[in-house]
Design a protein around this motif. Structure first.
Motif, short mmCIF file in Angstrom:
data_model
loop_
_atom_site.label_atom_id
_atom_site.label_comp_id
_atom_site.label_asym_id
_atom_site.label_seq_id
_atom_site.Cartn_x
_atom_site.Cartn_y
_atom_site.Cartn_z
N LEU A 117 21.03 -41.63 23.12
CA LEU A 117 20.11 -40.63 23.62
C LEU A 117 18.91 -40.43 22.52
N THR A 118 19.62 -40.48 21.15
CA THR A 118 18.40 -40.50 20.01
C THR A 118 17.74 -41.96 19.93
N ASP A 119 18.32 -42.87 20.17
CA ASP A 119 17.32 -44.00 20.40
C ASP A 119 16.48 -44.22 21.32
N ILE A 133 10.57 -43.22 22.82
CA ILE A 133 9.67 -42.32 23.50
C ILE A 133 8.39 -41.59 22.83
N TYR A 134 8.99 -41.33 21.63
CA TYR A 134 8.06 -40.65 20.46
C TYR A 134 7.09 -41.71 19.91
N SER A 135 7.65 -42.83 19.55
CA SER A 135 6.75 -43.72 18.84
C SER A 135 5.90 -44.48 19.79
N LYS A 136 6.04 -44.52 21.15
CA LYS A 136 5.24 -45.09 21.99
C LYS A 136 4.41 -44.19 22.82
N HIS A 137 4.94 -43.07 22.84
CA HIS A 137 4.09 -41.96 24.11
C HIS A 137 4.02 -40.72 23.40
N ALA A 146 13.25 -40.21 32.01
CA ALA A 146 14.26 -39.35 32.56
C ALA A 146 15.39 -39.89 33.13
N ASP A 147 15.08 -41.11 33.84
CA ASP A 147 16.20 -41.96 34.63
C ASP A 147 17.04 -42.43 33.46
N ALA A 148 16.63 -42.82 32.39
CA ALA A 148 17.28 -43.72 31.39
C ALA A 148 18.30 -42.36 30.77
N ILE A 149 17.67 -41.26 30.45
CA ILE A 149 18.41 -40.19 29.93
C ILE A 149 19.75 -39.98 30.87
N ASN A 150 19.14 -39.71 32.09
CA ASN A 150 19.99 -39.09 33.18
C ASN A 150 21.11 -40.28 33.51
N SER A 151 21.01 -41.48 33.27
CA SER A 151 22.09 -42.51 33.65
C SER A 151 23.10 -42.44 32.46
N LEU A 152 22.90 -41.78 31.44
CA LEU A 152 24.09 -41.61 30.41
C LEU A 152 24.81 -40.37 30.50
N ILE A 153 24.41 -39.72 31.15
CA ILE A 153 24.95 -38.23 31.69
C ILE A 153 26.00 -38.44 32.78
N SER A 154 27.32 -37.71 32.57
CA SER A 154 28.11 -37.82 33.56
C SER A 154 28.27 -36.33 34.08
N ILE A 155 28.28 -36.05 35.28
CA ILE A 155 28.53 -34.95 36.15
C ILE A 155 29.35 -34.86 37.01
N GLU A 156 30.76 -34.38 36.85
CA GLU A 156 31.88 -34.73 38.02
C GLU A 156 32.95 -33.57 37.76
N PRO A 170 18.93 -32.27 24.98
CA PRO A 170 17.43 -32.66 24.55
C PRO A 170 17.61 -32.63 23.04
N ASP A 171 18.63 -31.91 22.30
CA ASP A 171 18.62 -31.99 20.96
C ASP A 171 18.76 -33.27 20.38
N ALA A 172 19.66 -33.94 21.01
CA ALA A 172 20.27 -35.50 20.62
C ALA A 172 18.72 -36.20 20.73
N VAL A 173 18.02 -36.06 21.85
CA VAL A 173 16.82 -36.98 22.17
C VAL A 173 15.83 -36.39 21.13
#
Length: 447
Positions: free
Chosen positions: A368-370, A375-379, A317-327, A276-279
């Protein structure tokens, strides 16, 4: 798709996660009664000082030696990025995850000031009232050598010493003779042998744990802390447990059900609050390098935003989650999510390493920052925080599912979470629903 009306109703009236609230105690209650008008109950006063990647905290707690409950005396929180800059004659031995330069002297002064202020705020004398100090750090998860870790540990000790804490209050008592007279009737030190277990769980067999993952001891402390907090919730949080600490970095452990002490069978590591810090940095409202979600967070559960923006929240949330690897951490990695690891050593002692990364050691954080900027500019900010709440729930769901699939946890396992990226906003409610959906438990015990 999340049904927004159902979500709001469940948040307000449905089953809720058990959340441990800090039970306060007034400093005056810790003082002896000079007139002997009431029963004298000894309290064991502990200062826990932690220098983390994002925050530096001193938490003063008092444990009632009669009933075993621990209460909050005071809490002092500072942003670690505000540590003073290195002086010309000082050697920089490491940095935080966001790149704040650290020296032994600057860290020791930060520790000293935080300790002293925490005691002064409640009119307690650090030399006479304090019984013990616990030192810890989350910063070393990203360090590259034992020397750097050693320097940080020394800096923590230096800070305690210059704050006025006697050395004897910085190490555990090894015999009853080392225990103050007022506590001797409440100790079992002559009846137990210290095996290395903390919170009823042994570290990875044959090592301190640091050899396999740099932040194993942080996971150890988180597990012990969640167990202590569970006393206030009515949850029977005994082994086997799955503890997760969503601070800036991810840490925690899974224990089995062996007795008298459980064994650590898995560790988790990588990124947590750093996501979330990066976002948040995409908003332009926080420092591009040192900014954190805490800078903009307000403790308001923005439930109503789900009525109008539920599909948008889910999309991002899906877009952010797609960049996260959990393995399960691959054998060829020596770092995972910036944390030094040794998967082969872990395998040799039958410990599973579970990691969370964004690309390769954070290589996709700029994406994530992008997303945050969009999100911030649109919503706006409320939509962003709602999306981040959902991301945390998705991360927990993936961690738990991976553990189920690899038969590391079962329905006997209790799950506990702590850390800013798991317990703020609507995260606890979303996380509870995500775990319930996995069907691990026939009945989820909630409050």
């Amino acid at each position: 798709m999340i049904n927004p009306i159902k979500f709001i109703i469940e948040c307000s009236f449905g089953s809720k996660p058990r959340i441990a609230e800090s039970q306060p105690i007034r400093p005056v209650e810790l003082k002896a009664d000079p007139y002997r008008l009431a029963e004298t109950i000894p309290f064991f006063l502990v200062a826990s000082i932690e220098v983390g990647n994002t925050t530096t905290k001193c938490i003063l707690t008092a444990t009632n030696m009669k009933d075993g409950h621990t209460r909050l005396v005071n809490k002092k929180v500072k942003m670690t990025r505000n540590v003073r800059k290195p002086k010309p004659d000082e050697r920089i031995f490491g940095t935080t995850l966001s790149g704040v330069s650290l020296t032994r002297e600057s860290i020791s002064e930060l520790v000293r000031d935080t300790l002293v202020e925490a005691h002064d705020d409640v009119n307690l004398d650090i030399r006479t009232d304090l019984d013990f100090v616990v030192r810890s750090t989350g910063v070393v998860a990203g360090f590259s050598s034992p020397h750097e870790i050693g320097e940080f540990i020394k800096a923590l000790a230096d800070g305690c010493l210059i704050a006025g804490i006697p050395p004897k209050k910085m190490v555990p008592a090894m015999s009853i003779d080392n225990i103050p007279a007022k506590f001797r009737n409440h100790t079992l030190i002559d009846k137990v042998i210290f095996t290395g277990a903390v919170g009823g769980v042994l570290p990875p067999l044959g090592s301190t744990g640091i050899e396999i993952v740099a932040n194993e001891m942080e996971g150890e402390l988180s597990t012990a802390g969640i167990k202590e907090g569970a006393k206030w919730t009515g949850v029977d949080f005994r082994n086997p447990v799955f503890s997760m600490d969503f601070g800036t970095t991810l840490k925690g452990r899974i224990s089995n059900d062996e007795t008298p002490y459980a064994r650590t069978i898995a560790n988790i590591c990588g990124y947590a609050g750093a996501i979330p810090d990066a976002v948040i940095k995409g908003t332009g409202l926080v420092d591009k390098r040192y900014g954190a979600a805490l800078d903009l967070y307000s403790n308001n559960k923005e439930i109503m935003i789900w009525l109008t923006k539920s599909s948008i929240i889910k999309k991002y949330a899906d877009a952010i989650n797609s960049l996260i690897s959990i393995e399960i951490v691959p054998d060829d990695r020596d770092r995972y999510g910036s944390v030094p690891v040794d998967p082969r050593a872990a395998k040799d002692i039958d410990v599973t390493l579970i990691g969370c990364d964004v690309g390769m050691n954070g290589s996709l954080m700029p994406r994530l920052t992008d997303i945050g900027a969009e999100i911030y500019s649109k919503h706006g900010l409320k939509t962003m925080f709602a999306a981040l709440d959902l991301v945390s729930a998705m991360m927990v769901e993936r961690l738990v599912k991976l553990s189920i699939d690899n038969e590391i946890i079962s329905e006997k396992t209790s799950i506990g979470l702590t850390g800013r990226a798991a317990i703020t906003g609507c995260k606890p409610y979303l996380i509870l629903k995500a775990i319930e959906k996995l069907g691990l438990y026939k009945e989820t015990k909630t409050g």
